[in-house]
Design a protein around this motif. Structure first.
Motif, mmCIF file in Angstrom:
data_model
loop_
_atom_site.group_PDB
_atom_site.id
_atom_site.type_symbol
_atom_site.label_atom_id
_atom_site.label_comp_id
_atom_site.label_asym_id
_atom_site.label_seq_id
_atom_site.Cartn_x
_atom_site.Cartn_y
_atom_site.Cartn_z
ATOM 1 N N THR A 4 -47.698 -19.858 31.021
ATOM 2 C CA THR A 4 -48.435 -19.860 29.767
ATOM 3 C C THR A 4 -48.107 -18.615 28.971
ATOM 4 O O THR A 4 -48.107 -17.510 29.502
ATOM 5 C CB THR A 4 -49.956 -19.896 30.031
ATOM 6 O OG1 THR A 4 -50.230 -21.008 30.879
ATOM 7 C CG2 THR A 4 -50.724 -20.030 28.732
ATOM 8 N N SER A 5 -47.859 -18.799 27.683
ATOM 9 C CA SER A 5 -47.560 -17.653 26.840
ATOM 10 C C SER A 5 -48.829 -16.855 26.604
ATOM 11 O O SER A 5 -49.932 -17.348 26.702
ATOM 12 C CB SER A 5 -46.994 -18.134 25.492
ATOM 13 O OG SER A 5 -48.020 -18.722 24.725
ATOM 14 N N THR A 6 -48.646 -15.595 26.268
ATOM 15 C CA THR A 6 -49.792 -14.744 25.967
ATOM 16 C C THR A 6 -50.203 -14.859 24.511
ATOM 17 O O THR A 6 -51.183 -14.281 24.105
ATOM 18 C CB THR A 6 -49.446 -13.268 26.263
ATOM 19 O OG1 THR A 6 -48.295 -12.913 25.496
ATOM 20 C CG2 THR A 6 -49.160 -13.079 27.733
ATOM 21 N N GLN A 7 -49.434 -15.659 23.742
ATOM 22 C CA GLN A 7 -49.721 -15.792 22.330
ATOM 23 C C GLN A 7 -50.918 -16.713 22.139
ATOM 24 O O GLN A 7 -50.954 -17.823 22.657
ATOM 25 C CB GLN A 7 -48.504 -16.398 21.621
ATOM 26 C CG GLN A 7 -48.510 -16.164 20.133
ATOM 27 C CD GLN A 7 -47.136 -16.396 19.573
ATOM 28 O OE1 GLN A 7 -46.330 -17.075 20.167
ATOM 29 N NE2 GLN A 7 -46.870 -15.824 18.425
ATOM 30 N N ALA A 8 -51.911 -16.303 21.402
ATOM 31 C CA ALA A 8 -53.113 -17.100 21.198
ATOM 32 C C ALA A 8 -52.841 -18.214 20.199
ATOM 33 O O ALA A 8 -51.989 -18.091 19.329
ATOM 34 C CB ALA A 8 -54.244 -16.213 20.678
ATOM 35 N N PRO A 9 -53.572 -19.340 20.303
ATOM 36 C CA PRO A 9 -53.418 -20.410 19.333
ATOM 37 C C PRO A 9 -53.763 -19.926 17.933
ATOM 38 O O PRO A 9 -54.640 -19.081 17.756
ATOM 39 C CB PRO A 9 -54.409 -21.467 19.810
ATOM 40 C CG PRO A 9 -54.734 -21.105 21.222
ATOM 41 C CD PRO A 9 -54.564 -19.635 21.321
ATOM 42 N N GLN A 10 -53.068 -20.461 16.952
ATOM 43 C CA GLN A 10 -53.331 -20.093 15.573
ATOM 44 C C GLN A 10 -53.687 -21.345 14.796
ATOM 45 O O GLN A 10 -52.818 -22.035 14.271
ATOM 46 C CB GLN A 10 -52.100 -19.431 14.943
ATOM 47 C CG GLN A 10 -51.637 -18.205 15.713
ATOM 48 C CD GLN A 10 -50.350 -17.662 15.157
ATOM 49 O OE1 GLN A 10 -50.064 -17.758 13.978
ATOM 50 N NE2 GLN A 10 -49.539 -17.081 16.015
ATOM 51 N N PRO A 11 -54.959 -21.722 14.752
ATOM 52 C CA PRO A 11 -55.348 -22.953 14.085
ATOM 53 C C PRO A 11 -55.048 -22.895 12.595
ATOM 54 O O PRO A 11 -55.076 -21.828 11.973
ATOM 55 C CB PRO A 11 -56.853 -23.040 14.351
ATOM 56 C CG PRO A 11 -57.274 -21.640 14.605
ATOM 57 C CD PRO A 11 -56.112 -20.976 15.278
ATOM 58 N N GLN A 12 -54.781 -24.075 12.050
ATOM 59 C CA GLN A 12 -54.505 -24.155 10.625
ATOM 60 C C GLN A 12 -55.758 -23.816 9.831
ATOM 61 O O GLN A 12 -56.815 -24.369 10.045
ATOM 62 C CB GLN A 12 -54.026 -25.581 10.284
ATOM 63 C CG GLN A 12 -53.907 -25.870 8.791
ATOM 64 C CD GLN A 12 -52.663 -25.258 8.195
ATOM 65 O OE1 GLN A 12 -52.021 -24.414 8.821
ATOM 66 N NE2 GLN A 12 -52.329 -25.653 7.004
ATOM 67 N N ALA A 13 -55.633 -22.882 8.930
ATOM 68 C CA ALA A 13 -56.776 -22.478 8.128
ATOM 69 C C ALA A 13 -57.029 -23.479 7.014
ATOM 70 O O ALA A 13 -56.111 -24.099 6.482
ATOM 71 C CB ALA A 13 -56.506 -21.088 7.523
ATOM 72 N N ASP A 14 -58.304 -23.670 6.668
ATOM 73 C CA ASP A 14 -58.666 -24.550 5.571
ATOM 74 C C ASP A 14 -58.067 -23.997 4.284
ATOM 75 O O ASP A 14 -58.131 -22.805 3.984
ATOM 76 C CB ASP A 14 -60.185 -24.654 5.439
ATOM 77 C CG ASP A 14 -60.804 -25.366 6.638
ATOM 78 O OD1 ASP A 14 -60.067 -26.128 7.289
ATOM 79 O OD2 ASP A 14 -61.995 -25.145 6.907
ATOM 80 N N GLY A 15 -57.491 -24.906 3.482
ATOM 81 C CA GLY A 15 -56.928 -24.481 2.208
ATOM 82 C C GLY A 15 -55.648 -23.692 2.344
ATOM 83 O O GLY A 15 -55.336 -22.882 1.487
ATOM 84 N N ALA A 16 -54.906 -23.864 3.427
ATOM 85 C CA ALA A 16 -53.658 -23.140 3.601
ATOM 86 C C ALA A 16 -52.682 -23.497 2.481
ATOM 87 O O ALA A 16 -52.649 -24.623 1.995
ATOM 88 C CB ALA A 16 -53.053 -23.483 4.958
ATOM 89 N N ARG A 17 -51.875 -22.535 2.073
ATOM 90 C CA ARG A 17 -50.958 -22.726 0.948
ATOM 91 C C ARG A 17 -49.920 -23.781 1.257
ATOM 92 O O ARG A 17 -49.317 -23.791 2.327
ATOM 93 C CB ARG A 17 -50.274 -21.389 0.642
ATOM 94 C CG ARG A 17 -49.371 -21.426 -0.585
ATOM 95 C CD ARG A 17 -48.825 -20.044 -0.854
ATOM 96 N NE ARG A 17 -47.872 -19.643 0.149
ATOM 97 C CZ ARG A 17 -46.556 -19.885 0.063
ATOM 98 N NH1 ARG A 17 -46.071 -20.558 -0.967
ATOM 99 N NH2 ARG A 17 -45.735 -19.453 0.995
#
Length: 341
Positions: A4-17
């Motif tokens: 497992t990578s140590t990189q945390a999930p990055q959920p898509q933000a509302d209103g992303a460009r």
């Protein structure tokens, strides 16, 4: 075995460009350059891998051990800045080792779900055909529906979600053939092939002191990757090109040398992949040429030849490639107008 990578999930933000076609094309070029800094002499494989990710599909890398299949998968996962999990498939791997399991919490006095490594943006399935068919089938629901059901409860998977699986040729010791239903879930199958002499010399020189993956960084964020996929999904496909893709698929279903032709799912994935390839090439609409270039990698692993056709050659992949190239050559190419945008 999972990694497992140590990189945390990055959920898509509302209103992303949202991104323009030109921006997606430029970002795709950066991704390709970054991956090619690790994978030497395989531009077509790198390009096809990115095509699959942007189209929201799954990639099957089939070749002999040691030609860089896992390296390509790891380099791509690192480059797009998403959460990456790796599963080493072995004969004793259980379905619950992939999907997760419910564990009884004695403090809370109830069962709690412990997610498996399938819960990531990019899942690297290393040597997938060394696991038993039962474990291989544990991926079916997640690959098609982007969810996992354990003990009657359904859990959604991350966005984006792509399986990049590697497998050794079936004639190698300790391998199991992937079921037809699972092969159909993979958008594309490609082979890495041996590197050229120059690429192999370059690889030996660069890896004398360090592994290039150790210094590889992300060039896009997970949010940017999702935005790229959204833009790809809006690429214009004319009715003529859609009809062209359908005619190629229908021709495989009536070909005398094929016992199993291309499924409707494969036609859908052919068009989705063509959208991604068009943007990577710098177009805002799909050309018949984009479809032509994808027919073999999208359809080849799904078709089943008749025993009579197989009797004339010992190379099933070469047979499928030849048959599909004949079908494409025999299908009339439509004249299309540019995108109406």
């Amino acid at each position: 075995m999972t990694e497992t990578s140590t990189q945390a999930p990055q959920p898509q933000a509302d209103g992303a460009r949202s991104l323009s076609f030109a921006e997606v094309h430029d970002l795709a070029a950066r991704i390709i350059r970054n991956v090619e800094s690790v994978i030497s002499g395989k531009p077509d494989a790198v390009r096809m891998a990115l095509t699959v990710v942007l189209a929201g599909g799954h990639l099957l890398l089939e070749d002999v051990p040691g030609v860089g299949k896992t390296m390509l998968a790891r380099a791509l996962g690192t480059t797009v800045g998403s959460r990456v999990n790796r599963i080493q498939f072995t004969p004793d791997l259980l379905p619950s080792d992939v999907t997760g399991v419910s564990v009884y919490d004695q403090v809370e006095r109830r069962f709690q779900f412990s997610p498996g490594p399938i819960f990531a943006n990019i899942v690297i399935g290393d040597e997938i055909n060394r696991a038993s068919p039962k474990t291989q089938s544990a991926l079916l629901e997640s690959m098609e529906e982007r969810q996992v059901t354990v003990d009657g409860t359904t859990y959604p998977l991350s966005t984006p979600f792509t399986v990049v699986a590697t497998q050794n040729p079936i004639e190698m010791e300790g391998t199991y053939a992937l079921p037809e239903a699972q092969r159909d879930r993979f958008m594309v199958r490609i082979s890495m092939g041996y590197p050229s002499a120059a690429a192999e010399v370059s690889m030996l020189t660069r890896r004398e002191s360090a592994n290039p993956l150790d210094t590889l960084g992300a060039v896009v964020s997970n949010d940017e990757l999702v935005a790229m996929m959204d833009t790809v999904a809006s690429v214009y496909v004319s009715p003529a090109v859609t009809h062209y893709a359908v005619e190629i698929a229908r021709a495989t279903r009536v070909h005398p040398d094929l016992r199993l032709g291309a499924s409707p799912r494969s036609t859908l994935q052919l068009v989705r992949a063509a959208r991604a390839l068009a943007v990577i090439d710098g177009y805002e609409f799909v050309l018949p040429d984009h479809v032509d270039r994808l027919v073999v990698p999208v359809f080849g692993h799904r078709l089943v030849a008749t025993s009579r056709a197989l009797g004339h050659t010992g190379d099933s992949a070469a047979l499928m490639s030849g048959l599909l190239e004949e079908i494409v050559a025999a299908t009339p190419v439509p004249a299309i107008a540019p995108s109406p945008r």
